[in-house]
Design an enzyme around this catalytic site. Structure first.
Site, PDB file in Angstrom:
ATOM      1  N   GLY A 193       0.824  -1.216   0.000  1.00 52.36           N
ATOM      2  CA  GLY A 193       0.000   0.000   0.000  1.00 52.36           C
ATOM      3  C   GLY A 193       0.848   1.252   0.000  1.00 52.36           C
ATOM      4  O   GLY A 193       2.043   1.197  -0.312  1.00 52.36           O
ATOM      5  N   ASN A 194       0.232   2.371   0.308  1.00 47.78           N
ATOM      6  CA  ASN A 194       0.977   3.634   0.340  1.00 47.78           C
ATOM      7  C   ASN A 194       0.373   4.542   1.413  1.00 47.78           C
ATOM      8  O   ASN A 194      -0.620   4.195   2.044  1.00 47.78           O
ATOM      9  CB  ASN A 194       0.967   4.295  -1.043  1.00 47.78           C
ATOM     10  CG  ASN A 194      -0.435   4.568  -1.519  1.00 47.78           C
ATOM     11  OD1 ASN A 194      -1.117   5.435  -0.987  1.00 47.78           O
ATOM     12  ND2 ASN A 194      -0.894   3.806  -2.509  1.00 47.78           N
ATOM     13  N   TRP A 195       0.973   5.692   1.608  1.00 50.09           N
ATOM     14  CA  TRP A 195       0.612   6.558   2.722  1.00 50.09           C
ATOM     15  C   TRP A 195      -0.550   7.499   2.431  1.00 50.09           C
ATOM     16  O   TRP A 195      -0.891   8.330   3.267  1.00 50.09           O
ATOM     17  CB  TRP A 195       1.813   7.422   3.127  1.00 50.09           C
ATOM     18  CG  TRP A 195       2.926   6.669   3.773  1.00 50.09           C
ATOM     19  CD1 TRP A 195       4.153   6.436   3.258  1.00 50.09           C
ATOM     20  CD2 TRP A 195       2.901   6.052   5.065  1.00 50.09           C
ATOM     21  NE1 TRP A 195       4.910   5.705   4.137  1.00 50.09           N
ATOM     22  CE2 TRP A 195       4.159   5.456   5.260  1.00 50.09           C
ATOM     23  CE3 TRP A 195       1.936   5.935   6.066  1.00 50.09           C
ATOM     24  CZ2 TRP A 195       4.494   4.766   6.416  1.00 50.09           C
ATOM     25  CZ3 TRP A 195       2.268   5.247   7.225  1.00 50.09           C
ATOM     26  CH2 TRP A 195       3.516   4.663   7.391  1.00 50.09           C
ATOM     27  N   SER A 196      -1.153   7.419   1.268  1.00 48.10           N
ATOM     28  CA  SER A 196      -2.206   8.385   0.940  1.00 48.10           C
ATOM     29  C   SER A 196      -3.401   8.255   1.900  1.00 48.10           C
ATOM     30  O   SER A 196      -3.865   7.153   2.186  1.00 48.10           O
ATOM     31  CB  SER A 196      -2.681   8.156  -0.499  1.00 48.10           C
ATOM     32  OG  SER A 196      -3.707   9.069  -0.793  1.00 48.10           O
TER      33      SER A 196
ATOM     34  N   ALA B 273      -3.675   7.653  -4.947  1.00 47.38           N
ATOM     35  CA  ALA B 273      -2.362   7.043  -5.177  1.00 47.38           C
ATOM     36  C   ALA B 273      -2.644   5.588  -5.522  1.00 47.38           C
ATOM     37  O   ALA B 273      -3.101   4.808  -4.680  1.00 47.38           O
ATOM     38  CB  ALA B 273      -1.514   7.155  -3.931  1.00 47.38           C
TER      39      ALA B 273
END
Ligand code: C5P
Length: 402
Positions: free
Chosen positions: A207-210, A274
């Site tokens: 995943g990502n930090w968005s 994102a």
């Protein structure tokens, strides 16, 4: 300072309108509260008079020499009706003038925001929905109610959005008044928000930090301009933006399907999400055991490029039918690379924003350069994500109303 009329319908959520009134007053606005007669059963006139510093009347027979049933509406910069009951929506849609509030709605030529609140059955009834459609067709902003606990033990759509959210919509509507081109009344805006997750097994993902904050700021800004707003939200933990329809998704492929399904008919599409460029080739049905050793290398395969697909479909379905806006979060800024990305994606605008240094993911502020496919570029200096969304929507709206 603006002159705001706060109309209050006879619903239990009238108590939340006290907080909305306080915020409007703290922002420096002159607020005249016009409750319906029955609304005073929930919150009495002394409360409204004390909080607003203005007299309160519900009928057209008070201070007749000032002709209030005409003057109040004529002089207003904004009318906010919160809560708007089913009965009040019906009377407004029918053009009735049976009390001071409905008479004011007929004489007001400024933007009007209705924030309905009622039980789910009443909200979903075809009569109410037809009234809402009529009001929207006439240019009113009707903020969809939030879903959640209602007065009794039941829950569902029908709650009045939180006063802070309504205040934000009111403020943005007032600030867009100076720029009528920014209005998106009865336009459709589709926004992607958050960050996709690509599962490795039932408990792990890439995943990502968005956080979705920038996407939700777009939703608020578009609602405030009168648009019908849909947000495809990937793993966003924020409260739903008031007045927007939210479609939750998890993975890039789910977002791809939802965005393509919603895109036809949208006037503006904004891809703030994102999106994972790659996903694991396989997803284990069972939790991968530590004892089995690291599942390396994790084999990856490419995800669809949603933005490029949206832009390509739009291009096929006719010129300038839809304005498509992409985002490019970069840790370093190379103008040539950004222009190349804009061309590759085929969108109308690419909002190039730096991440890191207190900007971008998870923070309150953002700054960006907006590159246009026509060769234009606009610098949007550091500001809140709401203000950045408003600035980008202005650019997109200018394409719709050249
Ligand atoms: O290529 P890059 O990820 O930097 O592009 C960013 C833009 O493209 C964003 O608007 C993002 O939402 C979109 N995107 C997409 N589908 C992908 C990857 C990115 O729509 N698979």
């Amino acid at each position: 300072m603006s002159r705001v009329i706060l109309g209050v319908g006879a619903g239990i959520a009238a108590y939340k309108a006290c907080e909305l009134l306080r915020r409007l007053r703290e922002a420096g606005h002159q607020v005249r509260v016009i409750p319906t007669g029955d609304a005073l059963r929930f919150v009495g006139a002394p409360t409204w008079e004390a909080l607003s510093g203005e007299p309160v009347a519900t009928d057209v027979w008070t201070s007749v020499e000032e002709v209030p049933h005409v003057r109040l509406g004529q002089g207003a910069d904004l009318v906010v009706v919160a809560p708007a009951t089913a009965d009040l929506l019906a009377r407004a849609a029918a053009g009735m003038a049976s009390d001071l509030l409905t008479a004011t709605l007929l004489t007001a030529r400024c933007p009007v925001i209705f924030a309905p609140a009622m039980h789910t059955e009443m909200w979903e009834h075809p009569a109410t929905q037809a009234n809402v459609a009529t009001l929207r067709a006439r240019g009113a902003i009707v903020v969809d109610p939030a879903a959640g606990r209602l007065t009794g033990s039941d829950s569902g759509p029908g709650r009045l959005p939180e006063p802070a959210a309504l205040f934000e919509i009111a403020e943005q509507t007032l600030s867009s008044l100076t720029d009528r081109a920014g209005s998106l009344a009865s336009r459709r805006v589709l926004i992607s928000a958050g960050g996709t997750r690509e599962e490795l097994d039932p408990v792990r993902f890439l995943g990502n930090w968005s956080t979705g904050r920038q996407g939700y700021a777009f939703a608020r800004a578009a609602v405030a301009r009168g648009a019908e707003v849909t947000v495809v939200a990937a793993n966003v933990e924020l409260p739903d933006p008031a007045g927007a329809k939210v479609i939750p998704v998890v993975s890039a492929r789910e977002m791809h399907a939802a965005m393509l399904a919603e895109a036809p008919g949208a006037d503006i599409v904004v891809m703030t999400a994102a999106v994972a460029d790659y996903r694991p080739v396989t997803r284990s049905e069972r939790k991968i055991k530590k004892e089995a050793g690291p599942p390396s290398p994790v084999e990856l395969t490419e995800n669809p490029d949603i933005l490029a697909d949206l832009a390509a479909r739009r291009a096929q379905s006719g010129p300038a039918a839809q304005v498509v806006v992409g985002f490019a979060a970069e840790t370093d800024t190379d103008p040539d690379a950004a222009r190349a990305k804009l061309a590759r994606k085929g969108c109308d605008f690419l909002v190039v924003n730096q991440v890191g240094n207190g900007l971008g993911f998870g923070t309150g502020d953002n700054e960006a350069v907006v590159l246009g496919a026509d060769g234009s570029s606009a610098v949007i200096g550091r500001r809140s994500k709401d203000a950045l969304a408003a600035a980008v929507l202005d650019l997109a709206a200018a394409r719709i109303f050249p």
